[in-house]
Scaffold this motif. Sequence first.
Motif, short mmCIF file in Angstrom:
data_model
loop_
_atom_site.label_atom_id
_atom_site.label_comp_id
_atom_site.label_asym_id
_atom_site.label_seq_id
_atom_site.Cartn_x
_atom_site.Cartn_y
_atom_site.Cartn_z
N GLY A 294 0.16 -0.56 0.09
CA GLY A 294 -0.62 -0.10 -0.09
C GLY A 294 1.27 1.48 -0.31
O GLY A 294 0.38 2.74 0.15
N LYS A 295 1.99 1.02 -0.08
CA LYS A 295 2.96 2.91 -0.03
C LYS A 295 3.55 3.07 -1.55
O LYS A 295 4.03 3.97 -1.64
CB LYS A 295 4.08 2.14 0.41
N GLN A 296 2.69 2.37 -2.20
CA GLN A 296 2.61 3.13 -3.43
C GLN A 296 1.96 4.30 -4.07
O GLN A 296 1.17 4.07 -2.88
CB GLN A 296 2.45 1.61 -5.16
N THR A 297 2.16 4.98 -4.70
CA THR A 297 1.78 6.27 -4.84
C THR A 297 0.95 6.38 -6.04
O THR A 297 1.58 5.43 -7.22
CB THR A 297 2.25 7.28 -4.40
N ARG A 298 -0.19 6.68 -6.03
CA ARG A 298 -0.94 8.01 -7.44
C ARG A 298 -1.34 9.32 -7.36
O ARG A 298 -1.18 9.35 -6.34
CB ARG A 298 -2.24 6.42 -7.50
N SER A 299 -1.79 10.07 -8.49
CA SER A 299 -1.72 11.05 -8.14
C SER A 299 -3.38 11.39 -9.10
O SER A 299 -3.60 10.77 -10.27
CB SER A 299 -1.50 11.98 -8.88
N PHE A 300 -4.44 11.80 -8.16
CA PHE A 300 -5.43 11.14 -8.42
C PHE A 300 -6.45 13.10 -8.48
O PHE A 300 -6.46 14.08 -7.90
CB PHE A 300 -6.73 10.60 -7.22
N GLN A 301 -6.64 12.73 -10.49
CA GLN A 301 -7.63 13.96 -10.55
C GLN A 301 -8.98 14.08 -10.55
O GLN A 301 -9.77 12.66 -11.05
CB GLN A 301 -7.12 13.59 -12.42
N GLU B 10 -0.02 13.67 -4.45
CA GLU B 10 0.12 12.42 -4.50
C GLU B 10 0.15 11.63 -3.71
O GLU B 10 0.26 12.13 -2.32
CB GLU B 10 1.56 12.54 -4.71
N PHE B 11 -0.92 10.15 -3.45
CA PHE B 11 -1.31 9.97 -2.24
C PHE B 11 -1.30 8.68 -2.23
O PHE B 11 -0.97 7.31 -3.48
CB PHE B 11 -2.57 9.67 -2.07
N THR B 12 -0.23 8.16 -1.12
CA THR B 12 -0.20 5.63 -1.14
C THR B 12 -1.51 5.66 -0.63
O THR B 12 -2.47 6.29 -0.75
CB THR B 12 0.56 5.35 -0.13
N MET B 13 -1.58 4.57 -1.35
CA MET B 13 -2.38 3.43 -1.61
C MET B 13 -3.65 3.77 -0.40
O MET B 13 -4.97 3.58 0.52
CB MET B 13 -2.53 2.35 -1.71
N LEU B 14 -2.18 3.17 0.87
CA LEU B 14 -2.98 3.52 2.12
C LEU B 14 -2.96 4.80 2.62
O LEU B 14 -4.67 5.03 3.36
CB LEU B 14 -2.06 3.11 3.41
N GLU B 15 -3.22 5.55 2.10
CA GLU B 15 -3.80 7.62 2.24
C GLU B 15 -4.99 7.61 1.50
O GLU B 15 -5.82 8.17 2.25
CB GLU B 15 -2.43 8.14 1.94
#
Length: 349
Positions: free
Chosen positions: A238-245, A273-278
């Motif tokens: 869950g530490k991988q990140t994405r940026s959601f629009q 940018e957020f981790t999947m846990l965030e």
Amino acid sequence: ESGGGDHIGWSSLSAGGRVPLGLKRKSLRIVVTGGAGFVGSHLVDRLIARGDSVIVVDNFFTGRKDNLVHHFGDPRFELIRHDVVEPILLEVDQIYHLACPASPVHYKFNPILDSLICGAHKTNVVGTLNMLGLAKRVGARFLLTSTSEVYGDPLQHPQAESYWGNVNPIGVRSCYDEGKRTAETLSMDYHRGHGLEVRIARIFNTYGPRMCIDDGRVVSNFVAQALRKEPLTVYGDGKQTRSFQYVSDLVEGLMRLMEGDHVGPFNLGNPGEFTMLELAQVVQEVIDPNAKIEFRPNTEDDPHKRRPDISKAKELLGWEPVVSLRKGLPLMVSDFRQRIFGDQKDSDA
Ligand code: NAD
Ligand code: UDP
Ligand code: UDP
């Protein structure tokens, strides 16, 4: 931007540049391929509201008539069931080319063409070629919706348009990544070779109402899971990140790109940018603080991080996202609730 004739000023949204708003802007004929899908249907709403005529070309692989039903009966709206892998003749001024199986569950399970539905690779290559051929024949401006996936599992962070990417050509995601990379190549070839006016957008993870509910993307998964009182499935650590629009920001960016003077490519995404846990935490805050988190093995070739560098779009398109994740997520909850539970009362819409 206003498409009407009731302001003194300039419209930034006109076909061949700026027109004084006192003079009514010519109404355009616009094709939106994939217009019955999530992003496409929101784009169609804006184009129709602006006063243009829209033809949607969609094979309903993941798109739904429900997304467009409010335009049925409008003489400026037309819906054609058609697979872009087959040629088509239309007379138009602009083409927004969105058609593509866009979510991992769809493209991984159907990576090459089979008889009925079209895989991501063939749609991206043959479908894009057909739409470029159409644009060339009628002299239309062509916009390609490419993706941040062209950067693969990026070795540069955040990703700028100048980065060439780190893509596995033979993996499970390749039909999508490489398909879009080829679509970009084809677009640039038609631009250089045939003088076609093209625009290329590299879209980063986008969410909002009308997203496919069960297509496996993380935002739709988490929101649907929280509403159904199921655990939120976090893949890997869950530490991988994405940026959601949020989708309205994207649509604004696509329209500015189409109307502007620059080919691109342009990153269109929200740099938050957020981790999947965030992300799971935000979903808990917004929908259900008691939602549980469940860890699952991650999928193959999952990019470790992703965040757009949007300096280029800011400078040349005057665009940047305005809706944060905490503002945008609640805006899709009532739509999801209604589609999951039908007519039941929506208590906190
Ligand atoms: P979506 O699945 O909701 O929409 C895609 C639409 O294309 C659907 O209506 C589908 O029926 C149609 N389609 C698929 N194959 C077709 C074919 N062969 N012929 C005709 N129609 C076909 O997905 P979306 O999220 O709205 O994505 C729209 C575009 O934006 C896609 O090109 C996608 O690759 C790109 N994109 C989206 C995101 C995102 O986060 N949503 C991110 C990067 C890029
Ligand atoms: N095409 C299409 N509609 C058109 C014009 C072309 O679908 O109005 C398709 C055409 O069938 C071809 C592709 O677009 O497969 C590329 O066309 P182009 O004229 O660029 O290339 P050519 O046909 O010369 O290979
Ligand atoms: N993901 C997750 N739980 C899910 C679905 C996805 O943790 O239920 C993760 C996935 O492993 C990836 C991230 O969320 O790291 C984004 O996945 P998505 O499929 O939404 O988009 P993409 O990988 O195409 O950016």
